[in-house]
Design a protein around this motif. Structure first.
Motif, PDB file in Angstrom:
ATOM      1  N   ALA A 106       0.848  -1.190   0.000  1.00 65.04           N
ATOM      2  CA  ALA A 106       0.000   0.000   0.000  1.00 65.04           C
ATOM      3  C   ALA A 106       0.887   1.244   0.000  1.00 65.04           C
ATOM      4  CB  ALA A 106      -0.922  -0.007   1.203  1.00 65.04           C
ATOM      5  N   PRO A 107       1.552   1.531  -1.133  1.00 70.22           N
ATOM      6  CA  PRO A 107       2.418   2.712  -1.196  1.00 70.22           C
ATOM      7  C   PRO A 107       1.640   3.980  -0.852  1.00 70.22           C
ATOM      8  CG  PRO A 107       2.672   1.366  -3.160  1.00 70.22           C
ATOM      9  CD  PRO A 107       1.507   0.813  -2.408  1.00 70.22           C
ATOM     10  N   SER A 108       2.307   4.898  -0.177  1.00 73.52           N
ATOM     11  CA  SER A 108       1.638   6.111   0.300  1.00 73.52           C
ATOM     12  C   SER A 108       1.404   7.161  -0.779  1.00 73.52           C
ATOM     13  CB  SER A 108       2.439   6.729   1.446  1.00 73.52           C
ATOM     14  OG  SER A 108       3.745   7.033   1.004  1.00 73.52           O
ATOM     15  N   ASN A 109       2.111   7.021  -1.908  1.00 73.16           N
ATOM     16  CA  ASN A 109       1.881   7.986  -2.992  1.00 73.16           C
ATOM     17  C   ASN A 109       2.212   7.359  -4.345  1.00 73.16           C
ATOM     18  OD1 ASN A 109       4.739   8.334  -3.497  1.00 73.16           O
ATOM     19  ND2 ASN A 109       4.804   9.631  -1.673  1.00 73.16           N
ATOM     20  N   THR A 110       1.888   8.067  -5.398  1.00 72.08           N
ATOM     21  CA  THR A 110       2.074   7.572  -6.761  1.00 72.08           C
ATOM     22  C   THR A 110       3.542   7.354  -7.091  1.00 72.08           C
ATOM     23  OG1 THR A 110       0.075   8.728  -7.458  1.00 72.08           O
ATOM     24  CG2 THR A 110       1.598   8.065  -9.192  1.00 72.08           C
ATOM     25  N   VAL A 111       4.400   8.243  -6.644  1.00 72.01           N
ATOM     26  CA  VAL A 111       5.829   8.130  -6.953  1.00 72.01           C
ATOM     27  C   VAL A 111       6.394   6.823  -6.403  1.00 72.01           C
ATOM     28  CG1 VAL A 111       8.106   9.149  -6.575  1.00 72.01           C
ATOM     29  CG2 VAL A 111       6.158  10.622  -7.095  1.00 72.01           C
ATOM     30  N   LYS A 112       6.105   6.525  -5.136  1.00 84.15           N
ATOM     31  CA  LYS A 112       6.601   5.283  -4.541  1.00 84.15           C
ATOM     32  C   LYS A 112       6.046   4.059  -5.266  1.00 84.15           C
ATOM     33  CE  LYS A 112       7.389   7.032   0.102  1.00 84.15           C
ATOM     34  NZ  LYS A 112       7.031   6.911   1.520  1.00 84.15           N
ATOM     35  N   GLU A 113       4.800   4.121  -5.660  1.00 85.87           N
ATOM     36  CA  GLU A 113       4.179   2.997  -6.356  1.00 85.87           C
ATOM     37  C   GLU A 113       4.814   2.768  -7.726  1.00 85.87           C
ATOM     38  OE1 GLU A 113      -0.268   1.461  -7.689  1.00 85.87           O
ATOM     39  OE2 GLU A 113      -0.033   3.428  -6.764  1.00 85.87           O
TER      40      GLU A 113
END
Length: 104
Positions: free
Chosen positions: A16-23
């Motif tokens: 469950a990445p906290s934002n789009t960049v991490k995902e």
């Protein structure tokens, strides 16, 4: 936003990445570190591992092409800007992918 992704760096999978960049960064690492034909329901996912045994310049060119195509297909939220290689004295080659992430 431009981000450098070094595929040889191990990381824990974040479900469950906290934002789009991490995902997107996690997805690019997964794409680049998965050999083609190893995913049961999507045999074409990943990068062809055959160039590993070829002469270095030819292998690097083939791997670059594979990375561009795979990321274009499987992670449309980013665009590959550059693929470069870094080697060490032990002969270990790391791939560094610079991506432009479309944050919407």
């Amino acid at each position: 936003m431009e981000v450098d992704v070094i595929t040889s760096q191990n990381q824990e999978i974040d479900f469950a990445p906290s934002n789009t960049v991490k995902e997107v960064v996690q997805n690019v690492k997964t794409i680049c570190s998965t050999p083609k034909y190893s995913v049961p329901m999507d045999r074409l996912f990943g990068i062809n591992a055959a160039p590993v045994d070829r002469p270095t310049p030819k292998a690097m060119a083939e791997i670059q092409a594979e990375i561009f195509a795979a990321i274009r297909k499987y992670e449309p939220r980013c665009k590959v800007k550059r693929v470069s290689f870094e080697g060490d004295m032990d002969g270990k080659l790391s791939v560094k992918v610079r991506i432009l992430i479309n944050e919407e």
